[in-house]
Scaffold this motif. Structure first.
Motif, mmCIF file in Angstrom:
data_model
loop_
_atom_site.group_PDB
_atom_site.id
_atom_site.type_symbol
_atom_site.label_atom_id
_atom_site.label_comp_id
_atom_site.label_asym_id
_atom_site.label_seq_id
_atom_site.Cartn_x
_atom_site.Cartn_y
_atom_site.Cartn_z
ATOM 1 N N PHE A 105 -42.909 -35.853 40.161
ATOM 2 C CA PHE A 105 -43.943 -35.317 39.428
ATOM 3 C C PHE A 105 -45.216 -34.970 40.640
ATOM 4 O O PHE A 105 -44.776 -35.169 41.769
ATOM 5 N N MET A 106 -46.125 -34.554 40.042
ATOM 6 C CA MET A 106 -47.204 -34.219 40.809
ATOM 7 C C MET A 106 -47.808 -35.170 41.744
ATOM 8 O O MET A 106 -47.851 -36.306 41.319
ATOM 9 N N GLY A 107 -47.771 -35.239 43.061
ATOM 10 C CA GLY A 107 -48.236 -36.083 44.023
ATOM 11 C C GLY A 107 -47.357 -37.080 44.423
ATOM 12 O O GLY A 107 -47.659 -37.784 45.391
ATOM 13 N N ALA A 151 -42.943 -38.415 29.794
ATOM 14 C CA ALA A 151 -42.109 -37.401 29.068
ATOM 15 C C ALA A 151 -41.113 -36.820 30.060
ATOM 16 O O ALA A 151 -39.884 -36.559 29.577
ATOM 17 N N ARG A 152 -41.465 -36.827 31.331
ATOM 18 C CA ARG A 152 -40.665 -36.291 32.135
ATOM 19 C C ARG A 152 -39.640 -37.131 32.991
ATOM 20 O O ARG A 152 -38.570 -36.737 33.682
ATOM 21 N N LEU A 153 -39.869 -38.405 32.870
ATOM 22 C CA LEU A 153 -39.132 -39.503 33.521
ATOM 23 C C LEU A 153 -37.596 -39.062 33.273
ATOM 24 O O LEU A 153 -36.743 -39.182 34.157
ATOM 25 N N LEU A 185 -42.010 -23.741 46.239
ATOM 26 C CA LEU A 185 -41.772 -22.929 44.960
ATOM 27 C C LEU A 185 -43.256 -22.426 44.573
ATOM 28 O O LEU A 185 -43.532 -21.570 44.332
ATOM 29 N N ASP A 186 -44.211 -23.371 44.751
ATOM 30 C CA ASP A 186 -45.493 -23.242 44.396
ATOM 31 C C ASP A 186 -46.376 -22.082 45.384
ATOM 32 O O ASP A 186 -46.866 -21.139 44.950
ATOM 33 N N GLU A 187 -45.952 -22.367 46.660
ATOM 34 C CA GLU A 187 -46.381 -21.462 47.633
ATOM 35 C C GLU A 187 -45.804 -20.140 47.383
ATOM 36 O O GLU A 187 -46.547 -19.039 47.450
ATOM 37 N N PHE A 198 -46.088 -18.535 33.497
ATOM 38 C CA PHE A 198 -46.003 -19.382 34.922
ATOM 39 C C PHE A 198 -44.453 -19.810 35.078
ATOM 40 O O PHE A 198 -43.825 -19.869 36.044
ATOM 41 N N ARG A 199 -44.175 -20.358 34.047
ATOM 42 C CA ARG A 199 -42.839 -21.133 34.132
ATOM 43 C C ARG A 199 -41.635 -20.089 34.043
ATOM 44 O O ARG A 199 -40.582 -20.072 34.850
ATOM 45 N N GLU A 200 -41.794 -18.755 33.606
ATOM 46 C CA GLU A 200 -41.140 -17.972 33.805
ATOM 47 C C GLU A 200 -40.798 -17.299 35.208
ATOM 48 O O GLU A 200 -39.819 -17.162 35.782
ATOM 49 N N GLY A 244 -42.300 -27.391 41.945
ATOM 50 C CA GLY A 244 -43.305 -27.614 41.172
ATOM 51 C C GLY A 244 -42.832 -28.812 40.388
ATOM 52 O O GLY A 244 -41.833 -28.870 40.051
ATOM 53 N N GLY A 245 -43.599 -29.991 39.890
ATOM 54 C CA GLY A 245 -43.673 -30.964 39.222
ATOM 55 C C GLY A 245 -42.799 -30.671 37.881
ATOM 56 O O GLY A 245 -42.309 -31.409 37.187
ATOM 57 N N GLY A 246 -42.800 -29.360 37.457
ATOM 58 C CA GLY A 246 -42.528 -29.156 35.860
ATOM 59 C C GLY A 246 -41.357 -28.115 36.074
ATOM 60 O O GLY A 246 -40.638 -27.947 34.984
ATOM 61 N N ALA A 247 -40.777 -27.997 37.125
ATOM 62 C CA ALA A 247 -39.812 -26.764 37.270
ATOM 63 C C ALA A 247 -38.354 -27.414 36.810
ATOM 64 O O ALA A 247 -37.652 -26.585 36.237
ATOM 65 N N GLY A 299 -45.032 -36.018 46.582
ATOM 66 C CA GLY A 299 -45.234 -35.540 48.133
ATOM 67 C C GLY A 299 -44.044 -34.510 48.401
ATOM 68 O O GLY A 299 -43.331 -34.442 49.659
ATOM 69 N N LYS A 300 -43.538 -33.691 47.337
ATOM 70 C CA LYS A 300 -42.657 -33.086 47.610
ATOM 71 C C LYS A 300 -42.580 -31.985 48.771
ATOM 72 O O LYS A 300 -41.750 -31.451 49.483
ATOM 73 N N SER A 301 -43.824 -31.365 48.792
ATOM 74 C CA SER A 301 -44.032 -30.347 49.848
ATOM 75 C C SER A 301 -44.119 -30.765 51.074
ATOM 76 O O SER A 301 -43.652 -30.425 52.060
ATOM 77 N N SER A 355 -56.702 -28.058 41.845
ATOM 78 C CA SER A 355 -55.810 -26.985 42.094
ATOM 79 C C SER A 355 -54.522 -27.232 41.221
ATOM 80 O O SER A 355 -54.007 -26.187 40.900
ATOM 81 N N ARG A 356 -54.384 -28.392 40.355
ATOM 82 C CA ARG A 356 -53.383 -28.291 39.430
ATOM 83 C C ARG A 356 -53.820 -28.382 38.013
ATOM 84 O O ARG A 356 -54.386 -29.257 37.419
ATOM 85 N N PRO A 357 -53.529 -27.462 37.256
ATOM 86 C CA PRO A 357 -54.041 -27.312 35.991
ATOM 87 C C PRO A 357 -53.747 -28.356 34.925
ATOM 88 O O PRO A 357 -54.386 -28.640 33.954
ATOM 89 N N LEU A 358 -52.631 -28.993 35.215
ATOM 90 C CA LEU A 358 -52.142 -30.087 34.344
ATOM 91 C C LEU A 358 -52.607 -31.491 34.796
ATOM 92 O O LEU A 358 -52.203 -32.343 34.112
ATOM 93 N N ALA A 359 -53.261 -31.389 35.703
ATOM 94 C CA ALA A 359 -53.880 -32.745 36.332
ATOM 95 C C ALA A 359 -55.324 -33.090 35.805
ATOM 96 O O ALA A 359 -56.094 -33.868 36.491
HETATM 97 C C1 S3P Z 1 -47.097 -28.780 37.830
HETATM 98 C C2 S3P Z 1 -46.856 -29.050 38.950
HETATM 99 C C3 S3P Z 1 -47.483 -28.359 40.113
HETATM 100 C C4 S3P Z 1 -47.452 -26.851 39.905
HETATM 101 C C5 S3P Z 1 -48.343 -26.540 38.811
HETATM 102 C C6 S3P Z 1 -47.510 -27.053 37.426
HETATM 103 C C7 S3P Z 1 -46.491 -29.383 36.731
HETATM 104 O O1 S3P Z 1 -46.845 -28.554 41.487
HETATM 105 O O2 S3P Z 1 -46.336 -26.315 39.904
HETATM 106 O O3 S3P Z 1 -49.626 -26.949 38.865
HETATM 107 O O4 S3P Z 1 -46.079 -28.715 35.581
HETATM 108 O O5 S3P Z 1 -46.121 -30.566 36.982
HETATM 109 P P1 S3P Z 1 -46.843 -29.881 42.083
HETATM 110 O O6 S3P Z 1 -45.914 -30.787 41.624
HETATM 111 O O7 S3P Z 1 -46.381 -29.367 43.621
HETATM 112 O O8 S3P Z 1 -48.353 -30.433 42.191
#
Ligand code: S3P
Length: 179
Positions: free
Chosen positions: A12-14, A137-139, A35-37, A58-60, A83-86, A16-18, A121-125
């Motif tokens: 998930f976001m936060g 939902a993602r667990l 991947l985000d970079e 974005f997902r594509e 990224g957290g949703g990939a 520490g993946k990067s 910087s995170r639109p879903l947060a």
């Molecule tokens: C997302 C996480 C973000 C980034 C985007 C969408 C997500 O990456 O890919 O904002 O859907 O959880 P981080 O997990 O690196 O913050």
């Protein structure tokens, strides 16, 4: 010579993946791909991408970037921070299954929320309720990763745990699906 390691960090976001991915790649002496970079190198921040083209676009792009990253990993080894949703995307999971060992950086929601608080910087947060819903939902998907790593501690400690967990011959009780 042994094959260079190929690892992908999911979570998930936060989580520490990067940060951890970068440190881990240095320790393993392999290339690092964030991947985000990679996506932002196209000129738009992720937040701008969501606003201008929407999440589906974005997902594509994220899936395509992962494919390219996997191709590089196959040649030279490396560490990818997703990224957290990939990892939600089934095609991306299939791609990863053939190119890297996947490590889920797991931490309780409270820890993750605290780490990303105030970061726009995170639109879903944007709010706590969305984060809690997404996290729950993602667990089940994150738990499909090959290994689960406790990501609550400081980055250097998490890296050490990963190095220990991937050591050849190691059988980890926390392994979810060790390949
Ligand atoms: C997302 C996480 C973000 C980034 C985007 C969408 C997500 O990456 O890919 O904002 O859907 O959880 P981080 O997990 O690196 O913050």
């Amino acid at each position: 010579m042994s094959t260079p390691p190929r690892l992908a960090l999911v979570g998930f976001m936060g989580s520490g993946k990067s940060t951890i991915g970068r440190l881990l790649a240095v320790r393993l002496d392999v290339p690092f791909v964030d991947l985000d970079e990679e996506l932002e190198a196209g000129g738009l921040t992720i937040a701008e991408w969501f606003v201008r083209h929407g999440e589906a676009s974005f997902r594509e792009a994220e899936r395509a970037a992962l494919q390219r990253a996997c191709a590089r990993l196959r040649e030279r080894g490396g560490v990818i921070a997703l990224g957290g949703g990939a990892f939600e995307d089934a095609r991306s999971r299939a791609e990863l299954a053939a190119c890297a060992r996947t490590l889920w950086l797991d931490a309780p929601l409270e820890v993750l929320v605290e780490r990303i608080r105030g970061d726009s910087s995170r639109p879903l947060a944007s709010d706590a309720a969305t984060l809690a819903r997404l996290h729950a939902a993602r667990l089940p998907t994150y738990s499909l990763a090959d290994l689960r790593i406790d990501a609550r501690g400081p980055a250097a400690h998490v890296v050490q745990q990963i190095l220990e967990a991937i050591r050849p011959g190691r059988s980890d009780p926390d392994a979810l699906r060790d390949r």
